[in-house]
Design a protein around this motif. Sequence first.
Motif, mmCIF file in Angstrom:
data_model
loop_
_atom_site.group_PDB
_atom_site.id
_atom_site.type_symbol
_atom_site.label_atom_id
_atom_site.label_comp_id
_atom_site.label_asym_id
_atom_site.label_seq_id
_atom_site.Cartn_x
_atom_site.Cartn_y
_atom_site.Cartn_z
ATOM 1 N N LYS A 112 0.848 -1.203 0.000
ATOM 2 C CA LYS A 112 0.000 0.000 0.000
ATOM 3 C C LYS A 112 0.882 1.252 0.000
ATOM 4 N N GLU A 131 -15.245 2.441 7.216
ATOM 5 C CA GLU A 131 -14.881 1.983 5.858
ATOM 6 C C GLU A 131 -14.109 3.130 5.225
ATOM 7 N N ALA A 154 -5.250 4.849 -2.258
ATOM 8 C CA ALA A 154 -3.798 4.987 -2.405
ATOM 9 C C ALA A 154 -3.448 5.916 -3.573
HETATM 10 P P1 NAI Z 1 -10.164 -4.265 1.039
HETATM 11 O O1 NAI Z 1 -9.683 -5.652 0.894
HETATM 12 O O2 NAI Z 1 -11.029 -3.664 -0.014
HETATM 13 O O3 NAI Z 1 -8.900 -3.294 1.144
HETATM 14 C C1 NAI Z 1 -7.917 -3.403 2.084
HETATM 15 C C2 NAI Z 1 -6.993 -2.221 1.961
HETATM 16 O O4 NAI Z 1 -6.059 -2.397 0.926
HETATM 17 C C3 NAI Z 1 -7.678 -0.905 1.617
HETATM 18 O O5 NAI Z 1 -7.033 0.146 2.291
HETATM 19 C C4 NAI Z 1 -7.488 -0.779 0.115
HETATM 20 O O6 NAI Z 1 -7.575 0.551 -0.346
HETATM 21 C C5 NAI Z 1 -6.095 -1.327 -0.005
HETATM 22 N N1 NAI Z 1 -5.732 -1.846 -1.322
HETATM 23 C C6 NAI Z 1 -6.320 -2.863 -1.991
HETATM 24 N N2 NAI Z 1 -5.662 -3.099 -3.163
HETATM 25 C C7 NAI Z 1 -4.623 -2.215 -3.199
HETATM 26 C C8 NAI Z 1 -3.560 -1.973 -4.127
HETATM 27 N N3 NAI Z 1 -3.431 -2.686 -5.236
HETATM 28 N N4 NAI Z 1 -2.685 -0.990 -3.839
HETATM 29 C C9 NAI Z 1 -2.801 -0.269 -2.702
HETATM 30 N N5 NAI Z 1 -3.775 -0.448 -1.796
HETATM 31 C C10 NAI Z 1 -4.673 -1.427 -2.032
HETATM 32 O O7 NAI Z 1 -10.880 -4.197 2.437
HETATM 33 P P2 NAI Z 1 -11.647 -3.027 3.194
HETATM 34 O O8 NAI Z 1 -13.015 -2.901 2.649
HETATM 35 O O9 NAI Z 1 -10.801 -1.810 3.264
HETATM 36 O O10 NAI Z 1 -11.739 -3.596 4.663
HETATM 37 C C11 NAI Z 1 -12.552 -4.703 4.972
HETATM 38 C C12 NAI Z 1 -12.176 -5.209 6.314
HETATM 39 O O11 NAI Z 1 -12.471 -4.238 7.292
HETATM 40 C C13 NAI Z 1 -12.910 -6.451 6.730
HETATM 41 O O12 NAI Z 1 -12.017 -7.536 6.637
HETATM 42 C C14 NAI Z 1 -13.309 -6.210 8.160
HETATM 43 O O13 NAI Z 1 -12.720 -7.138 8.993
HETATM 44 C C15 NAI Z 1 -12.719 -4.890 8.495
HETATM 45 N N6 NAI Z 1 -13.567 -4.073 9.338
HETATM 46 C C16 NAI Z 1 -12.979 -3.478 10.398
HETATM 47 C C17 NAI Z 1 -13.701 -2.706 11.274
HETATM 48 C C18 NAI Z 1 -13.030 -2.071 12.453
HETATM 49 O O14 NAI Z 1 -13.719 -1.549 13.344
HETATM 50 N N7 NAI Z 1 -11.714 -2.058 12.524
HETATM 51 C C19 NAI Z 1 -15.131 -2.494 11.073
HETATM 52 C C20 NAI Z 1 -15.644 -3.147 9.923
HETATM 53 C C21 NAI Z 1 -14.878 -3.913 9.088
#
Ligand code: NAI
Length: 505
Positions: free
Chosen positions: A154, A263, A286
């Motif tokens: 990232k 999110e 990003a």
């Molecule tokens: P996601 O898999 O879409 O993305 C994860 C991260 O990676 C994001 O920041 C995204 O922008 C980045 N990313 C993805 N491909 C990339 C690339 N090629 N280059 C650079 N950056 C890249 O997942 P998302 O929707 O961000 O998160 C889902 C997760 O959030 C779930 O697994 C859940 O567990 C968690 N979650 C956490 C909560 C909390 O309170 N901490 C609440 C609700 C959900």
Amino acid sequence: MKIYVPLDSAAVALGADDVAAAITSYAAKAGISVEIVRNGSRGMVWLEPLVEIEDAQGRRAFGPLSPADVPALLEGTLKSLGRVEDIAFFARQTRLTFARCGLIDPLDLTSYAAHGGLGGLKRALSMTAQQTVEEVTASGLRGRGGAGFPTGLKWETVRSAQASQKYIVCNADEGDSGTFADRMLMEGDPFSLIEGMVIAGLAVGATRGYVYLRSEYPVAIRVMRAAVDIARENALLGEDILGTGTAFDVDIRVGAGAYVCGEETALLNSLEGKRGTVRAKPPLPALHGFMGQPTVVNNVISLATIPVIFEHGAAHYAAFGIGRSKGTVTLQLAGNVKYGGLFEAGFGMTLGDVVTDIGGGTATGKPVKAVQVGGPLGAFMRPDKFETPIGYEEFDNAGGLIGHAGLTVFDDSADMGALAQFAMEFCAIESCGKCTPCRIGSTRGVETIARIRNGDHAAIPLLEDLCDTMRDGSLCALGGFTPYPVLSALNGWPQDFGVTTAEVT
Ligand code: NAI
């Protein structure tokens, strides 16, 4: 004598402020000289308020303490728990990210530095941006917010993007029920988060950072704001970081209580002053994040772990864990569990070890029926999954997810049909309304689960079909992951829905 009384929200909820006031007033009356330090929590919530006395004999813990115990505490007649480091729950941990939490005064920068703080930043300041990113990549760190995306990858995306302004955004909108690691860290060791954000800024070429903090965390907001002021006064933030001429500054922004603002794209909208609705990805934050500029969005624990990686080196961090899950995981034990709290250890312990051995089983003493791992969007795991090691891929293979590493334990009185319905209701209430599968699907889902629980078994394939649509068609994890708790409950405990195993697929 020096007395540590936590300012941590959980400790305060259990009476820490009253204990601090009782210490001040009794000491004044009895003519005992005391210095009260409001520290973070040591993470053993069942012992809160956990007070520590530091004198010639060292540092001894007492808890759970009430104001009525204070005279005996100050007169030296109260039985001590001994050193925190010797309490079994604590002794078994590998505290890297939480090494200083509860140990030091959270707002004492000198103490922070004396306990290893700033060592990571000093090392990062001697490296190029590319080397800094490579160090993070080599550490194997993956996003601790829940998705487990490689942090180094990232950062590299943001570093190599061309833009006049880049940003570091810390996601401190910890909305998962039963989770509290972000809060505990911000209340107990705020400089580690600030240091991690500065290193992230150096790595990607960002000069501005924001912490998006939920309004439900007033103590964390107060501590973080004070820490930012102190950091600015001491050149940890500002135009001339530690005298190197490098600029980076951080502002604290407070959310307004929407779960979906955790999110990342809804968070960015909210940070920009817009309504907190989800944006379609791509474009990724990003590349097109805050104000349309390349932005690192990382969770509190991811960023607060960065200084440790730089202080001890990537190889040291990567030596902990299993498979592709490197380093430590900050587990949060909650719900119906005997020893609730924060437990940091290398990935790889089994779920059963965590729940029964470390957590001590249920608080009620009844058998464990289910453990929901990963917050309200996580799957309910049955005890027959207790052999699953805590690791991203390992949990995925077992039909679950680690998410933000919160574990909520339920005993055998739990009604899994009601919990599945609650999961759908949660989604319906918290949906931002942007996409149809989540907005409409969750409301229809609540109705469909109610139909099944009322004996209409023909609604089972309808619910399964609806869950498929929500999973595949929702814009973000809120609608996309709600099927995890719902279907895991239906498949794991069909009898709680009044149906037989043969009726569920
Ligand atoms: P996601 O898999 O879409 O993305 C994860 C991260 O990676 C994001 O920041 C995204 O922008 C980045 N990313 C993805 N491909 C990339 C690339 N090629 N280059 C650079 N950056 C890249 O997942 P998302 O929707 O961000 O998160 C889902 C997760 O959030 C779930 O697994 C859940 O567990 C968690 N979650 C956490 C909560 C909390 O309170 N901490 C609440 C609700 C959900």
